[in-house]
Write an enzyme that holds these catalytic residues in place. Structure first.
Site, PDB file in Angstrom:
ATOM      1  N   ARG A  35       0.815  -1.314   0.127  1.00 31.63           N
ATOM      2  CA  ARG A  35       0.022   0.114   0.022  1.00 31.63           C
ATOM      3  C   ARG A  35       0.927   1.317  -0.255  1.00 31.63           C
ATOM      4  O   ARG A  35       0.627   2.267  -0.915  1.00 31.63           O
ATOM      5  CB  ARG A  35      -1.043  -0.040   1.185  1.00 31.63           C
ATOM      6  CG  ARG A  35      -1.961  -1.030   1.112  1.00 31.63           C
ATOM      7  CD  ARG A  35      -3.124  -0.906   2.180  1.00 31.63           C
ATOM      8  NE  ARG A  35      -4.089  -1.900   2.362  1.00 31.63           N
ATOM      9  CZ  ARG A  35      -5.170  -1.801   2.944  1.00 31.63           C
ATOM     10  NH1 ARG A  35      -5.136  -0.830   4.266  1.00 31.63           N
ATOM     11  NH2 ARG A  35      -6.050  -2.879   3.146  1.00 31.63           N
ATOM     12  N   ASP A  41      -4.162   4.196   4.472  1.00 26.44           N
ATOM     13  CA  ASP A  41      -3.213   3.846   3.268  1.00 26.44           C
ATOM     14  C   ASP A  41      -3.764   3.089   2.194  1.00 26.44           C
ATOM     15  O   ASP A  41      -2.950   2.873   1.232  1.00 26.44           O
ATOM     16  CB  ASP A  41      -2.101   2.978   3.957  1.00 26.44           C
ATOM     17  CG  ASP A  41      -2.552   1.690   4.572  1.00 26.44           C
ATOM     18  OD1 ASP A  41      -3.692   1.342   4.506  1.00 26.44           O
ATOM     19  OD2 ASP A  41      -1.798   1.028   5.223  1.00 26.44           O
ATOM     20  N   ASP A  52     -12.537   6.665  14.082  1.00 23.80           N
ATOM     21  CA  ASP A  52     -13.402   7.513  13.477  1.00 23.80           C
ATOM     22  C   ASP A  52     -14.431   8.022  13.992  1.00 23.80           C
ATOM     23  O   ASP A  52     -14.966   8.951  13.832  1.00 23.80           O
ATOM     24  CB  ASP A  52     -13.387   6.960  11.735  1.00 23.80           C
ATOM     25  CG  ASP A  52     -14.067   5.628  11.831  1.00 23.80           C
ATOM     26  OD1 ASP A  52     -14.077   5.106  12.930  1.00 23.80           O
ATOM     27  OD2 ASP A  52     -14.359   5.203  10.612  1.00 23.80           O
ATOM     28  N   HIS A  68     -13.877   2.191   0.506  1.00 23.60           N
ATOM     29  CA  HIS A  68     -14.253   1.030  -0.108  1.00 23.60           C
ATOM     30  C   HIS A  68     -15.790   0.312   0.552  1.00 23.60           C
ATOM     31  O   HIS A  68     -15.942  -0.774   0.417  1.00 23.60           O
ATOM     32  CB  HIS A  68     -13.151  -0.036  -0.226  1.00 23.60           C
ATOM     33  CG  HIS A  68     -12.792  -0.263   1.235  1.00 23.60           C
ATOM     34  ND1 HIS A  68     -13.272  -0.974   2.120  1.00 23.60           N
ATOM     35  CD2 HIS A  68     -11.459  -0.092   1.671  1.00 23.60           C
ATOM     36  CE1 HIS A  68     -12.497  -1.187   3.185  1.00 23.60           C
ATOM     37  NE2 HIS A  68     -11.473  -0.477   2.766  1.00 23.60           N
TER      38      HIS A  68
HETATM   39  N1  UDP Z   1      -4.191  -0.537  10.116  1.00 21.96           N
HETATM   40  C1  UDP Z   1      -3.294  -0.604  11.284  1.00 21.96           C
HETATM   41  N2  UDP Z   1      -3.138  -1.669  11.914  1.00 21.96           N
HETATM   42  C2  UDP Z   1      -3.661  -2.877  11.593  1.00 21.96           C
HETATM   43  C3  UDP Z   1      -4.641  -3.013  10.366  1.00 21.96           C
HETATM   44  C4  UDP Z   1      -4.536  -1.874   9.631  1.00 21.96           C
HETATM   45  O1  UDP Z   1      -2.948   0.633  11.688  1.00 21.96           O
HETATM   46  O2  UDP Z   1      -3.438  -3.788  12.333  1.00 21.96           O
HETATM   47  C5  UDP Z   1      -4.595   0.823   9.321  1.00 21.96           C
HETATM   48  C6  UDP Z   1      -4.233   0.345   7.815  1.00 21.96           C
HETATM   49  O3  UDP Z   1      -3.029   0.686   7.522  1.00 21.96           O
HETATM   50  C7  UDP Z   1      -5.313   1.417   7.118  1.00 21.96           C
HETATM   51  C8  UDP Z   1      -6.504   1.385   8.216  1.00 21.96           C
HETATM   52  O4  UDP Z   1      -5.963   0.923   9.563  1.00 21.96           O
HETATM   53  O5  UDP Z   1      -4.858   2.645   7.061  1.00 21.96           O
HETATM   54  C9  UDP Z   1      -7.660   0.459   7.985  1.00 21.96           C
HETATM   55  O6  UDP Z   1      -7.314  -0.827   7.879  1.00 21.96           O
HETATM   56  P1  UDP Z   1      -7.852  -1.728   6.431  1.00 21.96           P
HETATM   57  O7  UDP Z   1      -7.969  -1.166   5.351  1.00 21.96           O
HETATM   58  O8  UDP Z   1      -6.849  -2.852   6.336  1.00 21.96           O
HETATM   59  O9  UDP Z   1      -9.187  -2.382   7.143  1.00 21.96           O
HETATM   60  P2  UDP Z   1     -10.608  -1.732   6.957  1.00 21.96           P
HETATM   61  O10 UDP Z   1     -10.712  -1.180   8.421  1.00 21.96           O
HETATM   62  O11 UDP Z   1     -10.456  -0.617   6.104  1.00 21.96           O
HETATM   63  O12 UDP Z   1     -11.391  -2.743   6.474  1.00 21.96           O
HETATM   64 MN    MN Z   2      -9.514  -0.169   4.232  1.00 27.22          MN
END
Ligand code: UDP
Ligand code: MN
Length: 285
Positions: free
Chosen positions: A29, A112, A199, A223
C-alpha cells in the site's frame, strides 16, 4: 475607505495530511502511494506507522512517524495512532508572511488504501473558511451511530461520523476546540471511554461533545461504497477513492489503463488518468 480584508486563499501548504499505516502494508500500500499522489504533496504528508523500516526512513525521513502503537487492528492500537496524528497536526507549522508561524489550517486524515486527488482536495477546501469550525467527510452509514450514553445510564446518544477510510478534514479552529478531548494523548482515553473505533470517536467528540455537525462531502469515497458505480467521467472531481481486496467480488473503481495484474487496485490507472505526465505512466499507451 477601508477595503474589506482579504480572506487568505487556502494553499496546499496549509493542509496537513496524515496517513495511517502499519508494517504489513508498507510494501503493497505505502509503495503505491509513494509513486502516485504522495509525489504531489510530499511536504504535507506524514505516514504514521508502528515500526522503523529503514527503507522507508531513507525515502521519507521525518515524514515517517513510528507511533510506537501496537501493530494490530484493535481499537486501542488504531486510536493510539489517531492520537499521534492529531498531536503531530497540532505541532505542525506553516510559515506565513512576516515570519508568523501557525498550525496548518487543515488537518486531513487518510487511510493507506486511499487515493487522494490532491489538487481537488485543495480546491474543495477553498470553499470553506478555515477560521470557522468545519468537519468535512462522508459517513458510510445511512443513519447516525447510536450508542449507549455512559454518562447517563439507560440513555442512548446518536451522532454522525465521517468514515476514516474515506478520508476527512477538520479546520484548525475546530481542532483547537477538540484538543481537551483529543490532544496530548487524551484521544485514547476518550476512545476507550466510549469504546468506539477512532473515526467514530472523532465524530463523538465533534458532534456530541462539541455540538458541531459533520458536513457531508459526497466526493470522499471509502471501499464501504460500491466504487464500481462511479461514472468514469466523474472520477476527476472526486477527492478520495479507495479499493478493497477481499476474496470474491473486488470493490474497485471502473477505469481503463493498466491491466488487472499490473494494477489490481486500479489506483495507478486512476493516477495516470488524472496526471498522465508522471514517470509511472509512461508505459501506458
Ligand atoms: N491498520 C493498522 N493496523 C492494523 C491494520 C490496519 O494501522 O493492524 C490501518 C491500515 O493501515 C489502514 C486502516 O488501519 O490505514 C484500515 O485498515 P484496513 O484497510 O486493512 O481495514 P478496513 O478497516 O478498511 O477494513
Ligand atoms: Mn481499508
Amino acid at each position: 475607505i477601508l477595503k474589506p480584508k482579504k480572506i487568505q486563499q487556502t494553499e496546499l501548504s496549509d493542509v496537513f495530511i496524515s496517513v495511517k499505516t502499519t508494517s504489513k502494508y508498507h510494501t503493497l500500500r505505502v509503495n503505491l502511494l509513494l509513486k502516485t499522489w504522495y509525489l504531489l504533496a510530499r511536504e504535507q504528508v506524514y505516514f504514521f506507522t508502528d515500526s522503523n523500516e529503514q527503507e522507508l526512513i531513507v525515502n521519507l525521513g521525518g515524514h515517517l512517524v513510528n507511533t510506537n502503537c501496537s501493530s494490530d487492528h484493535s481499537r486501542r492500537a488504531l486510536s493510539c495512532k489517531m492520537a499521534v496524528e492529531f498531536d503531530y497536526y497540532m505541532t505542525s507549522r506553516k510559515r506565513q508572511a512576516f515570519l508568523f508561524v501557525w498550525t496548518c489550517l487543515w488537518f486531513c486524515h487518510m487511510d493507506d488504501d486511499v487515493y487522494l486527488n490532491v489538487p481537488r482536495l485543495v480546491e474543495v477546501l477553498r470553499g470553506y473558511n478555515y477560521k470557522e469550525d468545519w468537519y468535512l467527510g462522508k459517513p458510510s452509514l445511512k443513519h447516525p451511530l447510536e450508542v449507549v450514553d455512559r454518562d447517563n445510564p439507560g440513555m442512548k446518544l446518536t451522532f454522525w461520523f465521517a468514515t476514516g477510510g474515506a478520508g476527512f478534514c477538520i479546520s484548525r479552529s475546530l481542532a483547537l476546540k477538540m484538543a481537551p478531548y483529543a490532544g496530548g494523548g487524551r484521544f485514547v482515553t476518550t476512545a476507550e471511554k466510549v469504546r468506539l473505533p477512532d473515526d467514530c470517536t472523532i465524530g463523538y467528540i465533534i458532534e456530541h461533545l462539541l455540538k458541531h455537525k459533520l458536513t457531508v462531502i459526497e466526493e470522499f469515497h471509502s471501499h464501504l461504497e460500491a466504487l464500481w458505480l462511479i461514472k468514469p467521467n466523474q472520477l476527476k472531481k472526486q477527492i478520495t477513492l479507495s479499493f478493497s481486496e477481499y476474496s470474491g467480488k473486488q470493490n474497485v473503481i471502473n477505469i481503463q489503463g493498466f491491466n488487472d495484474t499490473e494494477d489490481p487496485t486500479r489506483l495507478l490507472s486512476l493516477h495516470c488518468f488524472l496526471f498522465p505526465n508522471f514517470n509511472e505512466c509512461r508505459h501506458l499507451t
